[in-house]
Design an enzyme around this catalytic site. Structure first.
Site, PDB file in Angstrom:
ATOM      1  N   SER A  42      30.025  33.555 -54.005  1.00  0.00           N
ATOM      2  CA  SER A  42      29.245  34.205 -55.061  1.00  0.00           C
ATOM      3  C   SER A  42      29.856  35.564 -55.380  1.00  0.00           C
ATOM      4  CB  SER A  42      27.800  34.400 -54.616  1.00  0.00           C
ATOM      5  OG  SER A  42      27.180  35.300 -55.511  1.00  0.00           O
ATOM      6  N   HIS A  55      31.000  31.090 -58.018  1.00  0.00           N
ATOM      7  CA  HIS A  55      29.586  31.136 -58.394  1.00  0.00           C
ATOM      8  C   HIS A  55      29.310  32.507 -59.011  1.00  0.00           C
ATOM      9  CE1 HIS A  55      25.376  29.816 -57.877  1.00  0.00           C
ATOM     10  NE2 HIS A  55      25.096  31.064 -57.509  1.00  0.00           N
ATOM     11  N   ASP A 106      26.479  34.914 -60.482  1.00  0.00           N
ATOM     12  CA  ASP A 106      25.031  35.138 -60.501  1.00  0.00           C
ATOM     13  C   ASP A 106      24.642  36.117 -61.597  1.00  0.00           C
ATOM     14  OD1 ASP A 106      23.876  33.618 -58.320  1.00  0.00           O
ATOM     15  OD2 ASP A 106      25.108  34.863 -57.012  1.00  0.00           O
ATOM     16  N   MET A 126      21.679  38.044 -63.526  1.00  0.00           N
ATOM     17  CA  MET A 126      20.286  38.470 -63.318  1.00  0.00           C
ATOM     18  C   MET A 126      19.849  39.398 -64.438  1.00  0.00           C
ATOM     19  SD  MET A 126      20.452  39.330 -59.299  1.00  0.00           S
ATOM     20  CE  MET A 126      20.994  38.108 -58.105  1.00  0.00           C
ATOM     21  N   HIS A 184      25.200  30.804 -62.655  1.00  0.00           N
ATOM     22  CA  HIS A 184      23.803  30.639 -62.231  1.00  0.00           C
ATOM     23  C   HIS A 184      22.963  31.680 -62.967  1.00  0.00           C
ATOM     24  CE1 HIS A 184      20.812  31.088 -58.599  1.00  0.00           C
ATOM     25  NE2 HIS A 184      20.239  30.543 -59.651  1.00  0.00           N
ATOM     26  N   MET A 193      19.824  33.493 -63.614  1.00  0.00           N
ATOM     27  CA  MET A 193      18.479  33.846 -63.140  1.00  0.00           C
ATOM     28  C   MET A 193      17.870  34.738 -64.206  1.00  0.00           C
ATOM     29  SD  MET A 193      19.597  34.481 -59.220  1.00  0.00           S
ATOM     30  CE  MET A 193      21.302  34.622 -59.718  1.00  0.00           C
ATOM     31  N   MET A 202      17.437  26.692 -54.090  1.00  0.00           N
ATOM     32  CA  MET A 202      17.526  28.081 -53.612  1.00  0.00           C
ATOM     33  C   MET A 202      16.996  28.157 -52.182  1.00  0.00           C
ATOM     34  SD  MET A 202      18.937  29.912 -55.992  1.00  0.00           S
ATOM     35  CE  MET A 202      18.817  31.417 -55.007  1.00  0.00           C
ATOM     36  N   GLY A 261      17.464  37.010 -56.365  1.00  0.00           N
ATOM     37  CA  GLY A 261      17.422  38.415 -56.781  1.00  0.00           C
ATOM     38  C   GLY A 261      18.451  39.265 -56.048  1.00  0.00           C
ATOM     39  N   GLY A 299      21.679  39.382 -52.848  1.00  0.00           N
ATOM     40  CA  GLY A 299      22.520  38.770 -51.831  1.00  0.00           C
ATOM     41  C   GLY A 299      22.083  39.268 -50.458  1.00  0.00           C
ATOM     42  N   GLY A 300      22.612  38.637 -49.417  1.00  0.00           N
ATOM     43  CA  GLY A 300      22.392  39.133 -48.058  1.00  0.00           C
ATOM     44  C   GLY A 300      21.024  38.864 -47.458  1.00  0.00           C
ATOM     45  N   ASP A 302      21.954  27.700 -52.185  1.00  0.00           N
ATOM     46  CA  ASP A 302      22.336  29.074 -52.500  1.00  0.00           C
ATOM     47  C   ASP A 302      21.396  30.056 -51.810  1.00  0.00           C
ATOM     48  OD1 ASP A 302      23.199  31.416 -53.715  1.00  0.00           O
ATOM     49  OD2 ASP A 302      22.569  30.846 -55.738  1.00  0.00           O
ATOM     50  N   GLY A 303      21.978  30.887 -50.956  1.00  0.00           N
ATOM     51  CA  GLY A 303      21.201  31.946 -50.314  1.00  0.00           C
ATOM     52  C   GLY A 303      21.274  31.858 -48.797  1.00  0.00           C
ATOM     53  N   GLY A 304      21.850  32.876 -48.174  1.00  0.00           N
ATOM     54  CA  GLY A 304      21.867  32.944 -46.716  1.00  0.00           C
ATOM     55  C   GLY A 304      22.800  31.958 -46.042  1.00  0.00           C
ATOM     56  N   GLY A 337      27.736  34.300 -50.548  1.00  0.00           N
ATOM     57  CA  GLY A 337      28.122  35.611 -51.064  1.00  0.00           C
ATOM     58  C   GLY A 337      28.553  36.539 -49.951  1.00  0.00           C
ATOM     59  N   SER A 338      27.580  37.131 -49.264  1.00  0.00           N
ATOM     60  CA  SER A 338      27.910  38.151 -48.260  1.00  0.00           C
ATOM     61  C   SER A 338      28.737  37.589 -47.115  1.00  0.00           C
ATOM     62  CB  SER A 338      26.639  38.819 -47.745  1.00  0.00           C
ATOM     63  OG  SER A 338      25.671  37.848 -47.425  1.00  0.00           O
TER      64      SER A 338
END
Ligand code: DX5
Ligand code: ZN
Length: 216
Positions: A7, A32, A34, A36, A65, A67, A136, A141, A143-144, A172-174, A194-195
């Site tokens: 991401s 990816h 993101d 927002m 993506h 959002m 999700m 909203g 990252g991390g 997506d996420g974590g 991402g992170s």
């Protein structure tokens, strides 16, 4: 084989172009992006101009993506910016099939995302039309955030609802080298990270570690 989609939200915005070129060399399968709007989610990121600015620097598939509220307003700008796929949120759209058809009319892929609180049944009607469903695993909203394992059963529910219909599943996420294994066991095809990719010293080591964990 599972695909890894770093991401760009976690890339260094001050060195964005180089960081994206590096992540392609490090083995990313797609990028990816993101987007927002400070409305659908409580954060701002970037718009089509940034996407366009790196389009000629990489051959990576651009997985956008959105959002955002009213994603229909942004389809054409992101197509023009070089998107290869556009994901919108089920929570933001009333006629999802019409929006998928609009995205397809530009010759690119269309996907639907669901927030952690949204049930798998919310995407039942789009399964014959969408190329991908994004589950999700954090509240979107930022990252991390910490991976929410409780969303994983939705992967099997969506596969079951799709029957023989071929549909890609993305999470997506974590995602990191630990949680990637759980996602892979649940039948996810594409891991967004991402992170865990951009946060460490080596992009290649980070991507390899996630891939190894997913393919074990
Ligand atoms: C969350 C975004 C994610 C996020 C992933 O709102 O949609 O793509 O950047 O970041 P990590 O992998 O750090 O959770
Ligand atoms: Zn995302």
């Amino acid at each position: 084989m599972i695909k890894i989609a770093p991401s760009a939200l976690s890339a260094d915005f001050g060195n964005f172009r180089n960081h994206i070129i590096e992540v392609e060399k490090a083995g990313a399968d797609m990028l990816h992006l993101d987007v927002m709007d400070g409305n659908f989610v409580p954060n701002l990121s970037f718009g089509p101009d940034l996407v366009k600015s790196i389009r000629n620097d990489t051959k990576l598939f651009f997985d956008c993506h959105l959002m955002v509220k009213n994603p229909e307003m942004f389809i054409e700008p992101f197509v023009k910016a070089g998107a290869d796929s556009i994901t919108f949120h089920a929570e933001a759209v009333s006629d999802m099939v019409a929006l998928i058809e609009k995205i397809h009319s530009y010759g690119i892929e269309a996907a639907v995302a669901i927030n952690p609180a949204t049930p798998a049944s919310a995407v039942k009607e789009v399964l014959p039309y969408a190329d991908m469903i994004l589950i999700m695993s954090v509240v979107p909203g930022f990252g991390g955030q910490k991976f929410m394992a409780e969303v994983l059963p939705k992967a099997r529910e969506i596969r079951a609802m799709a029957g023989g219909e071929k549909i890609k599943l993305q999470i997506d996420g974590g995602i990191n080298k630990e949680t990637a294994a759980y996602a892979a066991e649940s039948g996810i095809d594409i891991l967004v990270a991402g992170s865990a990719v951009f946060g460490g010293p080596s992009l290649k080591e980070a991507i390899d570690a996630i891939r190894n964990s997913a393919e074990k």
